[in-house]
Design an enzyme around this catalytic site. Structure first.
Site, short mmCIF file in Angstrom:
data_model
loop_
_atom_site.label_atom_id
_atom_site.label_comp_id
_atom_site.label_asym_id
_atom_site.label_seq_id
_atom_site.Cartn_x
_atom_site.Cartn_y
_atom_site.Cartn_z
N LYS A 283 0.84 -1.22 0.00
CA LYS A 283 0.00 0.00 0.00
C LYS A 283 0.86 1.26 0.00
O LYS A 283 0.37 2.37 -0.11
CB LYS A 283 -0.90 0.02 1.24
CG LYS A 283 -1.99 -1.02 1.21
CD LYS A 283 -3.10 -0.89 2.25
CE LYS A 283 -2.76 -0.52 3.60
NZ LYS A 283 -3.87 -0.67 4.58
N LYS B 274 2.46 2.27 2.62
CA LYS B 274 2.19 2.93 3.90
C LYS B 274 3.29 2.55 4.90
O LYS B 274 3.58 1.37 5.10
CB LYS B 274 0.83 2.45 4.44
CG LYS B 274 -0.01 3.65 4.89
CD LYS B 274 -1.41 3.30 5.27
CE LYS B 274 -1.95 4.47 6.06
NZ LYS B 274 -3.37 4.40 6.28
N1 C2G Z 1 -10.91 6.34 9.70
C1 C2G Z 1 -11.98 7.15 10.12
N2 C2G Z 1 -11.72 8.36 10.64
C2 C2G Z 1 -10.44 8.81 10.76
C3 C2G Z 1 -9.36 7.99 10.35
C4 C2G Z 1 -9.62 6.75 9.82
O1 C2G Z 1 -13.16 6.74 10.02
N3 C2G Z 1 -10.23 10.04 11.28
C5 C2G Z 1 -11.23 5.02 9.12
C6 C2G Z 1 -10.75 4.90 7.67
O2 C2G Z 1 -11.70 5.49 6.80
C7 C2G Z 1 -10.66 3.39 7.50
C8 C2G Z 1 -10.29 2.90 8.92
O3 C2G Z 1 -10.55 4.00 9.82
O4 C2G Z 1 -11.92 2.84 7.13
C9 C2G Z 1 -8.85 2.49 9.03
O5 C2G Z 1 -8.05 3.59 8.60
P1 C2G Z 1 -6.55 3.28 8.08
O6 C2G Z 1 -5.85 2.45 9.10
O7 C2G Z 1 -5.94 4.55 7.58
O8 C2G Z 1 -6.87 2.30 6.83
P2 C2G Z 1 -6.16 2.34 5.40
O9 C2G Z 1 -4.69 2.44 5.58
O10 C2G Z 1 -6.88 3.32 4.57
O11 C2G Z 1 -6.39 0.82 4.85
O12 C2G Z 1 -8.16 -2.64 2.17
C10 C2G Z 1 -8.44 -1.43 2.85
C11 C2G Z 1 -7.18 -0.82 3.39
O13 C2G Z 1 -6.50 -1.77 4.21
C12 C2G Z 1 -7.54 0.43 4.19
#
Ligand code: C2G
Length: 129
Positions: free
Chosen positions: A44, A46
């Site tokens: 990703k 990340k």
């Molecule tokens: N999230 C949220 N509000 C925030 C930060 C994050 O609702 N202020 C939600 C994101 O929208 C996501 C979840 O928390 O649905 C997890 O966020 P991340 O760990 O950043 O996920 P990400 O790296 O986007 O990975 O296959 C899908 C991916 O693995 C998503």
């Protein structure tokens, strides 16, 4: 019972993550979280502060989480939906539209993100102290 899946990295676990998981876990429902492995985060693009086993431990300690599975690929969602007989696949709305292709298998919903908090913003705050 309704079985829900959501996937993510969940690095530096914060109240934005908490509110998403709480909204996804009505009493009696089963909430499964696909936690991105370190290898998948490389895919990703990340960079994580916490390694997978620490992020998994935190998620497993959450009252509203029924189980945590490793998320290793983009594609596994389809088999996860079938294997766990999911009713809903849910993500925060920064992903709106990205997983609509799963609609032939299950309901797909996108929930509003929690404002003013993100792992990136927390990292910046720590660096500025
Ligand atoms: N999230 C949220 N509000 C925030 C930060 C994050 O609702 N202020 C939600 C994101 O929208 C996501 C979840 O928390 O649905 C997890 O966020 P991340 O760990 O950043 O996920 P990400 O790296 O986007 O990975 O296959 C899908 C991916 O693995 C998503």
């Amino acid at each position: 019972a309704t079985t829900v899946l959501t996937c993510g990295t969940f690095d530096l676990y914060h109240h934005g993550h908490v509110r998403l998981l709480q909204r996804l876990s009505e009493p009696g429902d089963e909430l499964i979280v696909g936690c991105s492995t370190d290898q998948f985060n490389d895919i990703k693009g990340k960079r994580c502060v916490m390694p997978f086993f620490q992020r998994r431990e935190i998620l497993e300690a959450c009252r509203c989480v029924s189980r945590v599975i490793p998320e290793e690929t983009w594609e596994q969602k389809r088999s996860d939906i079938v294997n766990y007989n999911l009713s809903i696949f849910a993500m925060g709305d920064d992903w709106a539209g990205h997983f609509d292709d799963l609609r032939d298998l299950t309901r797909v919903i996108y929930l509003p993100r929690t404002k003013d908090v993100s792992t990136t913003e927390l990292k910046e705050r720590i660096q500025q102290r």
